[in-house]
Design an enzyme around this catalytic site. Structure first.
Site, PDB file in Angstrom:
ATOM      1  N   CYS A 266       0.820  -1.226   0.000  1.00  0.00           N
ATOM      2  CA  CYS A 266       0.000   0.000   0.000  1.00  0.00           C
ATOM      3  C   CYS A 266       0.850   1.271   0.000  1.00  0.00           C
ATOM      4  O   CYS A 266       0.626   2.188  -0.797  1.00  0.00           O
ATOM      5  CB  CYS A 266      -0.982  -0.026   1.160  1.00  0.00           C
ATOM      6  SG  CYS A 266      -0.245   0.055   2.813  1.00  0.00           S
ATOM      7  N   HIS A 314      -2.514   1.345   6.843  1.00  0.00           N
ATOM      8  CA  HIS A 314      -2.928   1.236   5.443  1.00  0.00           C
ATOM      9  C   HIS A 314      -3.089   2.635   4.875  1.00  0.00           C
ATOM     10  O   HIS A 314      -3.532   3.561   5.564  1.00  0.00           O
ATOM     11  CB  HIS A 314      -4.233   0.462   5.314  1.00  0.00           C
ATOM     12  CG  HIS A 314      -4.584   0.144   3.884  1.00  0.00           C
ATOM     13  ND1 HIS A 314      -3.811  -0.687   3.095  1.00  0.00           N
ATOM     14  CD2 HIS A 314      -5.610   0.582   3.081  1.00  0.00           C
ATOM     15  CE1 HIS A 314      -4.350  -0.779   1.886  1.00  0.00           C
ATOM     16  NE2 HIS A 314      -5.436  -0.008   1.852  1.00  0.00           N
ATOM     17  N   HIS A 326      -5.809   2.126  -4.317  1.00  0.00           N
ATOM     18  CA  HIS A 326      -4.870   1.619  -3.311  1.00  0.00           C
ATOM     19  C   HIS A 326      -4.501   0.172  -3.619  1.00  0.00           C
ATOM     20  O   HIS A 326      -5.213  -0.536  -4.346  1.00  0.00           O
ATOM     21  CB  HIS A 326      -5.451   1.738  -1.894  1.00  0.00           C
ATOM     22  CG  HIS A 326      -6.732   0.996  -1.648  1.00  0.00           C
ATOM     23  ND1 HIS A 326      -7.060   0.462  -0.423  1.00  0.00           N
ATOM     24  CD2 HIS A 326      -7.790   0.701  -2.463  1.00  0.00           C
ATOM     25  CE1 HIS A 326      -8.243  -0.115  -0.481  1.00  0.00           C
ATOM     26  NE2 HIS A 326      -8.710   0.020  -1.701  1.00  0.00           N
TER      27      HIS A 326
END
Length: 354
Positions: A266, A314, A326
């Site tokens: 990520c 994240h 993402h």
């Protein structure tokens, strides 16, 4: 400095030179061997959930766990890179300091040789036996200066030697720290792989309908076209970063610790997208969440970084029109979806561009 003291100092100087040269030749201590990763779980040792709901819940739990450990992995990777940079700097400093010590050592030896050549007669005897007393007195004055030079040179050499010793101790400490960091990375990687493997085994036990339901729980994928944005809604740099990230969807895989060009985690996707417009970001969602300036969810602009979970582990990018891009996880890889559809706990947003 008396002759005996000066001789002992020179002997100590020679010994120190040999020891330093030997240390420089052998190099730095090697890192401790990295332990072998723990074996991945097999179908036989993964407990079978009693219901599909339990299996789905366990898969979600393991996915979040892998993400949390992955964040630690990224932070450890950044720390390792910083440590290696410090190590490189220390090596350069040691080389420069060694040159200073070697030069002073050579000067001290030259001065000692001059003293040795002028040691033959007592100065009083030389005055009474010299055919040219004025010339002799001039030489004796020069000899006094040689003594002064020896004292100052030895003092400077010893000070520089102490500095060199300090640098070498710092180098040894940095090497030990890097060895610890590499061992930590190996352990974290093994933990990630174990969580991912167990989640994969459980996921594969679900039927197609159950798998589809689990995937839908994370939000349906959608598409994005920069033409969706109003004129001027995104800056030129933000638009370029968005185009980079979006272009990787469907073509790249989720790989822990990777930042492109064909695989990303990520934070790695955000790092690569911003790198494409000349902006350097750390390879850590938690570290990214501390840069730029905070923006509210209602004030998001294309290119803003969005974070989830508490503590953060994240990150994705807001691309406009209520959508995000993402690297979601190893099962979904890279995804474009609506911000509202992603169920992870929202943790805030930061603006780095503009």
């Amino acid at each position: 400095m008396p002759a005996g003291s000066r001789l002992r100092a020179l002997i100590a100087l020679a010994r120190a030179t040999v020891l330093i040269s030997t240390a420089a030749a052998t190099g730095i201590a090697q890192a401790e061997p990295v332990p072998s990763p723990a074996p991945s779980p097999s179908s036989a040792n993964v407990a079978t959930p009693r219901t599909a709901a339990e299996a789905k819940a366990r898969v979600k739990e393991l996915t979040v766990k892998a993400s949390e450990i992955g964040e630690q992995y990224d932070e450890a990777t950044d720390a390792l890179a910083e440590g290696k940079a410090r190590l490189k700097g220390l090596r350069a400093d040691i080389a420069a300091q060694q040159t200073k010590v070697d030069q002073l050592t050579a000067e001290a030896r030259t001065i000692a040789l001059i003293q040795f050549r002028n040691r033959d007669l007592d100065p009083t005897v030389q005055v009474f036996t010299s055919g040219d007393p004025d010339s002799l007195l001039a030489r004796l004055s020069t000899a006094d200066k040689v003594d002064d030079n020896m004292e100052s040179t030895l003092a400077e050499q010893q000070a520089q030697q102490a500095g060199l010793d300090d640098l070498k101790r710092a180098l040894d400490a940095e090497v030990r720290a890097l060895a610890d960091q590499e061992q930590k990375l190996a352990e974290l990687k093994a933990q990630i792989e174990q969580s991912v493997k167990e989640a994969e085994l459980l996921y594969n036990r679900l039927d197609e309908q159950e798998q589809a339901a689990l995937d839908a729980d994370e939000g349906d994928a959608t598409t994005f076209d920069p033409g969706e944005l109003a004129p001027g809604e995104a800056s030129a740099k933000a638009l370029k970063a968005i185009k980079y990230a979006v272009s990787k969807v469907g073509k790249s895989q989720y790989v822990w610790g990777s930042s492109g060009p064909n695989s990303f985690d990520c934070s790695g996707l955000m790092l690569a997208a911003y790198r494409s417009v000349g902006i350097s970001l750390p390879h850590s969602s938690r570290a990214m969440s501390r840069i730029g300036r905070a923006v509210s969810r209602s004030d998001l602009k294309p290119g803003d970084l969005i974070f989830w979970y508490h503590p953060v582990h994240h990150v994705g990018m807001y691309i406009g029109n209520g959508k995000i891009v993402h690297a979601r996880n190893v099962r979904s890889d890279l995804v474009i979806q609506s911000l509202s559809s992603y169920p992870a706990p929202y943790a805030g947003a930061r603006r780095v561009l503009g």
